[in-house]
Motif scaffolding. Structure first.
Motif, PDB file in Angstrom:
ATOM      1  N   LYS A   1       0.903  -1.209  -0.147  1.00  0.00           N
ATOM      2  CA  LYS A   1       0.163  -0.075  -0.043  1.00  0.00           C
ATOM      3  C   LYS A   1       0.988   1.337   0.046  1.00  0.00           C
ATOM      4  CE  LYS A   1      -3.821   0.428   2.149  1.00  0.00           C
ATOM      5  NZ  LYS A   1      -4.756   0.548   3.037  1.00  0.00           N
ATOM      6  N   ASP A   2       1.912   1.146   0.544  1.00  0.00           N
ATOM      7  CA  ASP A   2       2.926   2.607   0.780  1.00  0.00           C
ATOM      8  C   ASP A   2       4.310   2.059   1.353  1.00  0.00           C
ATOM      9  OD1 ASP A   2       3.370   4.893   0.552  1.00  0.00           O
ATOM     10  OD2 ASP A   2       1.950   5.587   2.218  1.00  0.00           O
ATOM     11  N   PHE A   3       5.157   2.904   1.298  1.00  0.00           N
ATOM     12  CA  PHE A   3       6.710   2.764   1.736  1.00  0.00           C
ATOM     13  C   PHE A   3       6.858   3.869   2.857  1.00  0.00           C
ATOM     14  CE2 PHE A   3       6.027   1.943  -2.806  1.00  0.00           C
ATOM     15  CZ  PHE A   3       6.526   0.599  -2.875  1.00  0.00           C
ATOM     16  N   LYS A   4       8.050   3.417   3.507  1.00  0.00           N
ATOM     17  CA  LYS A   4       8.492   4.379   4.346  1.00  0.00           C
ATOM     18  C   LYS A   4       9.996   4.349   3.900  1.00  0.00           C
ATOM     19  CE  LYS A   4       8.073   4.378   8.857  1.00  0.00           C
ATOM     20  NZ  LYS A   4       8.242   4.037  10.245  1.00  0.00           N
ATOM     21  N   VAL A   5      10.344   5.481   3.444  1.00  0.00           N
ATOM     22  CA  VAL A   5      11.790   5.945   2.794  1.00  0.00           C
ATOM     23  C   VAL A   5      12.743   6.720   3.705  1.00  0.00           C
ATOM     24  CG1 VAL A   5      13.013   6.745   0.867  1.00  0.00           C
ATOM     25  CG2 VAL A   5      10.669   5.694   0.526  1.00  0.00           C
ATOM     26  N   ASP A   6      13.916   6.159   3.941  1.00  0.00           N
ATOM     27  CA  ASP A   6      14.908   7.093   4.817  1.00  0.00           C
ATOM     28  C   ASP A   6      15.311   8.156   3.912  1.00  0.00           C
ATOM     29  OD1 ASP A   6      17.052   8.256   5.958  1.00  0.00           O
ATOM     30  OD2 ASP A   6      17.890   6.165   6.819  1.00  0.00           O
TER      31      ASP A   6
ATOM     32  N   VAL B   1      12.697   1.790   4.050  1.00  0.00           N
ATOM     33  CA  VAL B   1      13.090   1.127   5.125  1.00  0.00           C
ATOM     34  C   VAL B   1      12.053  -0.008   5.643  1.00  0.00           C
ATOM     35  CG1 VAL B   1      12.799   1.635   7.780  1.00  0.00           C
ATOM     36  CG2 VAL B   1      13.909   3.361   6.214  1.00  0.00           C
ATOM     37  N   SER B   2      10.838   0.441   5.250  1.00  0.00           N
ATOM     38  CA  SER B   2       9.640  -0.865   5.399  1.00  0.00           C
ATOM     39  C   SER B   2       8.465  -0.373   4.252  1.00  0.00           C
ATOM     40  CB  SER B   2       8.982  -0.384   6.960  1.00  0.00           C
ATOM     41  OG  SER B   2       8.462   0.781   7.013  1.00  0.00           O
ATOM     42  N   ILE B   3       7.720  -1.266   4.322  1.00  0.00           N
ATOM     43  CA  ILE B   3       6.435  -1.345   3.661  1.00  0.00           C
ATOM     44  C   ILE B   3       5.357  -1.450   4.325  1.00  0.00           C
ATOM     45  CG2 ILE B   3       7.575  -2.334   1.476  1.00  0.00           C
ATOM     46  CD1 ILE B   3       6.455  -5.072   2.047  1.00  0.00           C
TER      47      ILE B   3
ATOM     48  N   GLU C   1       2.976  -2.669   9.219  1.00  0.00           N
ATOM     49  CA  GLU C   1       4.240  -2.106   8.488  1.00  0.00           C
ATOM     50  C   GLU C   1       5.048  -3.236   8.863  1.00  0.00           C
ATOM     51  OE1 GLU C   1       7.454   1.437   9.567  1.00  0.00           O
ATOM     52  OE2 GLU C   1       5.747   1.358  10.712  1.00  0.00           O
ATOM     53  N   LEU C   2       5.813  -3.603   7.877  1.00  0.00           N
ATOM     54  CA  LEU C   2       6.735  -4.687   7.661  1.00  0.00           C
ATOM     55  C   LEU C   2       8.059  -3.957   7.439  1.00  0.00           C
ATOM     56  CD1 LEU C   2       6.805  -7.671   7.789  1.00  0.00           C
ATOM     57  CD2 LEU C   2       6.542  -7.599   5.416  1.00  0.00           C
ATOM     58  N   SER C   3       8.898  -4.389   8.310  1.00  0.00           N
ATOM     59  CA  SER C   3      10.400  -3.835   7.836  1.00  0.00           C
ATOM     60  C   SER C   3      11.153  -4.546   6.524  1.00  0.00           C
ATOM     61  CB  SER C   3      11.234  -4.426   8.884  1.00  0.00           C
ATOM     62  OG  SER C   3      12.586  -4.531   8.839  1.00  0.00           O
TER      63      SER C   3
END
Length: 90
Positions: free
Chosen positions: A30-35, A42-44, A60-62
């Motif tokens: 659905k989305d991403f977490k970006v450093d 970083v996670s999805i 949230e999955l690392s």
């Protein structure tokens, strides 16, 4: 970078996510977490397995839980994360 394949964010978002321990389909990214400093994911975020009108939380999955990225599928080790999510949201 010899064996490293590069995927666009849009291509990853369209990949089906499968849990390696159960073989079950979890859904799509659905989305991403970006450093922003390292410019790496970083996670999805995956859709919640608990369907409810009031539950708007996603899983949230690392990124290190991703086992393999194929042509059109992401193989992840998400069993512990999903079980913990279900316990906290029941």
């Amino acid at each position: 970078m010899e064996d490293e394949l590069l995927y666009s964010l849009n291509a990853v978002r369209n990949m089906e996510v499968i849990d390696i321990s159960t073989g079950s389909k979890i859904g799509y990214v659905k989305d991403f977490k970006v450093d922003i400093n390292t410019k790496k994911i970083v996670s999805i975020f995956l859709p919640s397995p608990v369907k409810s009108w009031f539950n708007k939380e996603d899983i949230e999955l690392s990124w290190d839980k991703i086992v393999k990225i194929g042509v059109d599928v992401l193989i992840v080790d998400a069993s512990s994360v999903i079980e913990e999510f279900k316990e906290n949201n029941v």
